[in-house]
Write a protein that holds these residues in place. Sequence first.
Motif, PDB file in Angstrom:
ATOM      1  N   MET A   1      44.253  50.070  74.116  1.00  0.00           N
ATOM      2  CA  MET A   1      45.064  48.935  74.564  1.00  0.00           C
ATOM      3  C   MET A   1      46.337  48.823  73.757  1.00  0.00           C
ATOM      4  O   MET A   1      47.429  48.632  74.281  1.00  0.00           O
ATOM      5  CB  MET A   1      44.236  47.652  74.416  1.00  0.00           C
ATOM      6  CG  MET A   1      45.087  46.422  74.592  1.00  0.00           C
ATOM      7  SD  MET A   1      44.155  44.924  74.333  1.00  0.00           S
ATOM      8  CE  MET A   1      45.480  43.752  74.291  1.00  0.00           C
ATOM      9  N   THR A   4      49.406  50.926  74.903  1.00  0.00           N
ATOM     10  CA  THR A   4      50.240  50.570  76.043  1.00  0.00           C
ATOM     11  C   THR A   4      51.313  49.548  75.671  1.00  0.00           C
ATOM     12  O   THR A   4      52.371  49.503  76.295  1.00  0.00           O
ATOM     13  CB  THR A   4      49.390  49.969  77.183  1.00  0.00           C
ATOM     14  OG1 THR A   4      48.383  49.167  76.595  1.00  0.00           O
ATOM     15  CG2 THR A   4      48.752  51.034  78.025  1.00  0.00           C
ATOM     16  N   LEU A   5      51.041  48.748  74.638  1.00  0.00           N
ATOM     17  CA  LEU A   5      51.949  47.634  74.338  1.00  0.00           C
ATOM     18  C   LEU A   5      53.372  48.057  73.943  1.00  0.00           C
ATOM     19  O   LEU A   5      54.319  47.396  74.357  1.00  0.00           O
ATOM     20  CB  LEU A   5      51.334  46.741  73.260  1.00  0.00           C
ATOM     21  CG  LEU A   5      50.128  45.929  73.740  1.00  0.00           C
ATOM     22  CD1 LEU A   5      49.592  45.046  72.631  1.00  0.00           C
ATOM     23  CD2 LEU A   5      50.484  45.079  74.944  1.00  0.00           C
ATOM     24  N   LEU A   8      54.945  48.397  77.231  1.00  0.00           N
ATOM     25  CA  LEU A   8      54.837  47.225  78.080  1.00  0.00           C
ATOM     26  C   LEU A   8      55.736  46.078  77.612  1.00  0.00           C
ATOM     27  O   LEU A   8      56.451  45.472  78.420  1.00  0.00           O
ATOM     28  CB  LEU A   8      53.371  46.774  78.065  1.00  0.00           C
ATOM     29  CG  LEU A   8      52.878  46.063  79.292  1.00  0.00           C
ATOM     30  CD1 LEU A   8      53.155  46.910  80.515  1.00  0.00           C
ATOM     31  CD2 LEU A   8      51.389  45.811  79.163  1.00  0.00           C
ATOM     32  N   VAL A  12      58.553  44.754  80.187  1.00  0.00           N
ATOM     33  CA  VAL A  12      58.364  43.440  80.809  1.00  0.00           C
ATOM     34  C   VAL A  12      59.505  42.508  80.408  1.00  0.00           C
ATOM     35  O   VAL A  12      60.059  41.775  81.234  1.00  0.00           O
ATOM     36  CB  VAL A  12      57.003  42.841  80.394  1.00  0.00           C
ATOM     37  CG1 VAL A  12      56.911  41.389  80.804  1.00  0.00           C
ATOM     38  CG2 VAL A  12      55.880  43.628  81.033  1.00  0.00           C
ATOM     39  N   ALA A  15      62.526  43.269  82.432  1.00  0.00           N
ATOM     40  CA  ALA A  15      62.420  42.673  83.765  1.00  0.00           C
ATOM     41  C   ALA A  15      62.698  41.184  83.706  1.00  0.00           C
ATOM     42  O   ALA A  15      63.382  40.624  84.573  1.00  0.00           O
ATOM     43  CB  ALA A  15      61.030  42.936  84.338  1.00  0.00           C
ATOM     44  N   ALA A  16      62.181  40.522  82.654  1.00  0.00           N
ATOM     45  CA  ALA A  16      62.409  39.082  82.518  1.00  0.00           C
ATOM     46  C   ALA A  16      63.894  38.794  82.340  1.00  0.00           C
ATOM     47  O   ALA A  16      64.411  37.804  82.862  1.00  0.00           O
ATOM     48  CB  ALA A  16      61.608  38.538  81.349  1.00  0.00           C
ATOM     49  N   LEU A  18      66.300  40.508  83.648  1.00  0.00           N
ATOM     50  CA  LEU A  18      66.897  40.605  84.982  1.00  0.00           C
ATOM     51  C   LEU A  18      66.629  39.328  85.767  1.00  0.00           C
ATOM     52  O   LEU A  18      67.498  38.825  86.487  1.00  0.00           O
ATOM     53  CB  LEU A  18      66.311  41.786  85.741  1.00  0.00           C
ATOM     54  CG  LEU A  18      66.892  43.162  85.455  1.00  0.00           C
ATOM     55  CD1 LEU A  18      66.144  44.207  86.240  1.00  0.00           C
ATOM     56  CD2 LEU A  18      68.359  43.192  85.813  1.00  0.00           C
ATOM     57  N   ALA A  19      65.402  38.804  85.615  1.00  0.00           N
ATOM     58  CA  ALA A  19      65.064  37.578  86.323  1.00  0.00           C
ATOM     59  C   ALA A  19      65.884  36.400  85.803  1.00  0.00           C
ATOM     60  O   ALA A  19      66.086  35.417  86.498  1.00  0.00           O
ATOM     61  CB  ALA A  19      63.573  37.292  86.196  1.00  0.00           C
ATOM     62  N   TRP A  21      69.017  36.533  85.175  1.00  0.00           N
ATOM     63  CA  TRP A  21      70.382  36.987  85.397  1.00  0.00           C
ATOM     64  C   TRP A  21      71.377  35.822  85.355  1.00  0.00           C
ATOM     65  O   TRP A  21      71.147  34.787  85.958  1.00  0.00           O
ATOM     66  CB  TRP A  21      70.469  37.687  86.750  1.00  0.00           C
ATOM     67  CG  TRP A  21      71.749  38.432  86.924  1.00  0.00           C
ATOM     68  CD1 TRP A  21      72.857  38.000  87.588  1.00  0.00           C
ATOM     69  CD2 TRP A  21      72.059  39.717  86.410  1.00  0.00           C
ATOM     70  NE1 TRP A  21      73.839  38.947  87.514  1.00  0.00           N
ATOM     71  CE2 TRP A  21      73.378  40.006  86.803  1.00  0.00           C
ATOM     72  CE3 TRP A  21      71.361  40.657  85.651  1.00  0.00           C
ATOM     73  CZ2 TRP A  21      74.021  41.205  86.464  1.00  0.00           C
ATOM     74  CZ3 TRP A  21      71.991  41.838  85.315  1.00  0.00           C
ATOM     75  CH2 TRP A  21      73.304  42.103  85.720  1.00  0.00           C
ATOM     76  N   LEU A  59      45.823  55.168  81.736  1.00  0.00           N
ATOM     77  CA  LEU A  59      46.318  54.114  82.620  1.00  0.00           C
ATOM     78  C   LEU A  59      45.512  54.060  83.915  1.00  0.00           C
ATOM     79  O   LEU A  59      45.181  55.090  84.490  1.00  0.00           O
ATOM     80  CB  LEU A  59      47.787  54.338  82.943  1.00  0.00           C
ATOM     81  CG  LEU A  59      48.752  54.115  81.780  1.00  0.00           C
ATOM     82  CD1 LEU A  59      50.173  54.158  82.272  1.00  0.00           C
ATOM     83  CD2 LEU A  59      48.477  52.780  81.108  1.00  0.00           C
ATOM     84  N   GLY A  60      45.205  52.840  84.348  1.00  0.00           N
ATOM     85  CA  GLY A  60      44.475  52.660  85.592  1.00  0.00           C
ATOM     86  C   GLY A  60      43.038  53.109  85.519  1.00  0.00           C
ATOM     87  O   GLY A  60      42.336  53.130  86.528  1.00  0.00           O
TER      88      GLY A  60
ATOM     89  N   LEU B  75      58.414  42.130  87.059  1.00  0.00           N
ATOM     90  CA  LEU B  75      57.513  41.282  86.278  1.00  0.00           C
ATOM     91  C   LEU B  75      56.140  41.189  86.931  1.00  0.00           C
ATOM     92  O   LEU B  75      55.113  41.359  86.274  1.00  0.00           O
ATOM     93  CB  LEU B  75      58.099  39.879  86.136  1.00  0.00           C
ATOM     94  CG  LEU B  75      58.995  39.622  84.934  1.00  0.00           C
ATOM     95  CD1 LEU B  75      59.417  38.164  84.916  1.00  0.00           C
ATOM     96  CD2 LEU B  75      58.260  39.965  83.650  1.00  0.00           C
ATOM     97  N   TYR B  91      44.872  49.405  81.137  1.00  0.00           N
ATOM     98  CA  TYR B  91      46.016  48.792  81.809  1.00  0.00           C
ATOM     99  C   TYR B  91      46.142  49.343  83.227  1.00  0.00           C
ATOM    100  O   TYR B  91      45.983  50.545  83.449  1.00  0.00           O
ATOM    101  CB  TYR B  91      47.280  49.097  81.007  1.00  0.00           C
ATOM    102  CG  TYR B  91      48.527  48.500  81.591  1.00  0.00           C
ATOM    103  CD1 TYR B  91      48.678  47.132  81.669  1.00  0.00           C
ATOM    104  CD2 TYR B  91      49.543  49.305  82.065  1.00  0.00           C
ATOM    105  CE1 TYR B  91      49.816  46.570  82.214  1.00  0.00           C
ATOM    106  CE2 TYR B  91      50.693  48.765  82.602  1.00  0.00           C
ATOM    107  CZ  TYR B  91      50.825  47.398  82.677  1.00  0.00           C
ATOM    108  OH  TYR B  91      51.947  46.863  83.216  1.00  0.00           O
ATOM    109  N   LEU B  92      46.382  48.468  84.184  1.00  0.00           N
ATOM    110  CA  LEU B  92      46.595  48.800  85.601  1.00  0.00           C
ATOM    111  C   LEU B  92      45.307  49.154  86.348  1.00  0.00           C
ATOM    112  O   LEU B  92      45.352  49.502  87.513  1.00  0.00           O
ATOM    113  CB  LEU B  92      47.607  49.946  85.789  1.00  0.00           C
ATOM    114  CG  LEU B  92      49.073  49.574  85.659  1.00  0.00           C
ATOM    115  CD1 LEU B  92      49.921  50.812  85.839  1.00  0.00           C
ATOM    116  CD2 LEU B  92      49.472  48.516  86.674  1.00  0.00           C
ATOM    117  N   GLU B  93      44.159  49.094  85.684  1.00  0.00           N
ATOM    118  CA  GLU B  93      42.916  49.337  86.410  1.00  0.00           C
ATOM    119  C   GLU B  93      42.715  48.218  87.428  1.00  0.00           C
ATOM    120  O   GLU B  93      42.926  47.049  87.116  1.00  0.00           O
ATOM    121  CB  GLU B  93      41.746  49.389  85.416  1.00  0.00           C
ATOM    122  CG  GLU B  93      40.608  50.261  85.895  1.00  0.00           C
ATOM    123  CD  GLU B  93      39.615  50.564  84.776  1.00  0.00           C
ATOM    124  OE1 GLU B  93      40.030  50.640  83.612  1.00  0.00           O
ATOM    125  OE2 GLU B  93      38.429  50.719  85.090  1.00  0.00           O
TER     126      GLU B  93
END
Lengths: 514, 146
Positions: A1, A4-5, A8, A12, A15-16, A18-19, A21, A59-60, B75, B91-93
């Motif tokens: 875990m 990934t941070l 991530l 993230v 992206a925030a 951009l939100a 803006w 991932l996933g 997001l 993550y993403l599972e």
Amino acid sequence: MLVTLPILVPLVASAACLALWGRARVQQVFAVLTTVCMVGVAVALLNRVWADGPQTAALGGWAAPFGITLIADLLGAVMVLLTAIVGLAVAVFSIGGTTPARAAHGHAALVLAMLGAISGAFVSGDLFNIYVWFELMLLSSFVLLTLGGERAQLEGAIKYVTLNLLSSMVFLAGVGLVYASTGTLNLADLALRLDALDDPRRATALAAPLLVAFAIKAAAFPLFFWLPASYHTPPPVVSALFAGLLTKVGVYSLIRVTTLVFDQERALIADAVLITAGLTMLSGVLGAMSQNDVRRILSFHIVSQIGYMLMGLGIALHATARGDAGAPTETAVLALAGAVFYIIHHIVVKTNLFLIAGAIQAERGTGDLDRLGGMVRTHPFLAGLFLFSALSLAGIPVLSGFWAKVVLVRAGLEAGTYLIVGVSLAVSLLTLFSMMKIWTRAFWGEPAKTNVPPPGAAWTRLGPIVGLASVTLAIAIGAPWVFDFAVRAAETALDPTAYIEAVLPGRMQPGGEP
Amino acid sequence: MNSVIFRSSTHVLLPFMLTLSVVVLLRGHNEPGGGFVGGLLAASAFALHAMAFGHRSARERLRVDPRVLIGVGLLIASASGLPALVMGQEYLEGLWLSMTPPGFTEPLKIGTPLAFDIGVYLLVLGAAFLMIVSLEEYRHDADAVG
């Protein structure tokens, strides 16, 4: 875990941004908070890797070798930490170091996206994913480079993007060839499958395009001229970010693939790396001597210092090629530890020198040595910080660069690669000459007349510079500990057993089906 | 474009295409479709509007700044991986909720991949719209100068 941070958190946050803006000030503060978080995550990750060995994530939930593997070993984790530290310094400097128009056009979001991409490349355990992160890095850096659209910026950006696209193309072609020959792109899986190829020369042929692509990204000789052509054109804070991190991703990838994946014909690759290292050092430092602008001089020195990192890698490969396969020789570990030490020291010092160049430009409105002078009287504090960083870079005894070079030279002497050792010492002297040129022309002499309006919020500029200078000082004082750390990072990099075992548990047993 | 037929049919087509884009988005997980295609369909609906009524009108019709859409989409997509991380998975599972509302015979499944697709939908819509409108604006600026 935890692995990934580092990707991530900045992505993230980007992206925030951009939100958000249109709210530039909020974005900038948000970027600072994010980078503080990144430092925290990176420290936690490094701590965990130090205690428990390489950390992985699939991932996933798709297990290796089929899914996307993230892995942080000591080398990767320390690179993630350095990325976060540079990110924090740049985010704080950006508050005063960007024009309002630039800040309104997504500067913070782009910086964060780039930090995420760089961290991604450092923890990626899969060749194609490294390619994806490289592309994201290229995209965000290209926009950062051209925001504002001045003539010089576009001219530099065209050279930058052309050569980097060429590198991406060669990289992608190499990835295709590797996949066609082995049926996998997972680095650990690849390491096992390449060893099972009937002819080791096939593995080296597959390595060639990848090594060329990484060498271009690392700004190694001969395709380095995109770097000095573009790094002085954007605002100083952007060049500081680029100077600290971008080329080092190329160097990191070179270290990763030559030690982990393509270790079949190390002698051949070692020769190629050593020759490239020597020529890179020389051409960088000679290029710097003819320059007359603070940031241009510093840009050419990045090229020259990439040579030192490659020198460490080359000697390490050379030394393991002579020893038999199995446990890495002491000389090899020493050499790679030198390279790791050099990278750690270089990222911090180089970013700081570019930030100082930015502070000079903010105070005097120019980075041209002919129009600077006398700053030791008007800005004694800044002058002291520059002198300290410049001497660290040149490798004056007891400062951080000195220890890095001592380790490299010692490893070179042990391995018997005298030519590269001689070149590196000569280049060191020339580096000192260049740094003194900036010192005498910008800081000594009569103060030049300027009519620049007094810039506001000096703490946003001096804060990061002082912070990075203290990190440099800490590296110098704690050199024995940093060295011990580098040795352990080099040991795990040169002996990929732990790495492969972490990604593909149970595949390393003798007689196991590769 | 100055054509009454084109303008009137755009009025009819726009809601139709937007509805279709949502249908494509929702059927995406097990059948052809998904966030990317859905987002492109939605963006083409707005592109049609931009052709018929001009890019300013299209921007007003979208209501939010396309850059904000990109950010919010990213997001949502990246947040859709977080529940699994919190539950101790990777993550993403994908995490799925299954329930049978009254009147249904088959259970209705809803899960984090849907949130991921919605994020992609918004992101693609924002990005494609921004590209189309920027080109249009650039042409108008050039016309104004020339």
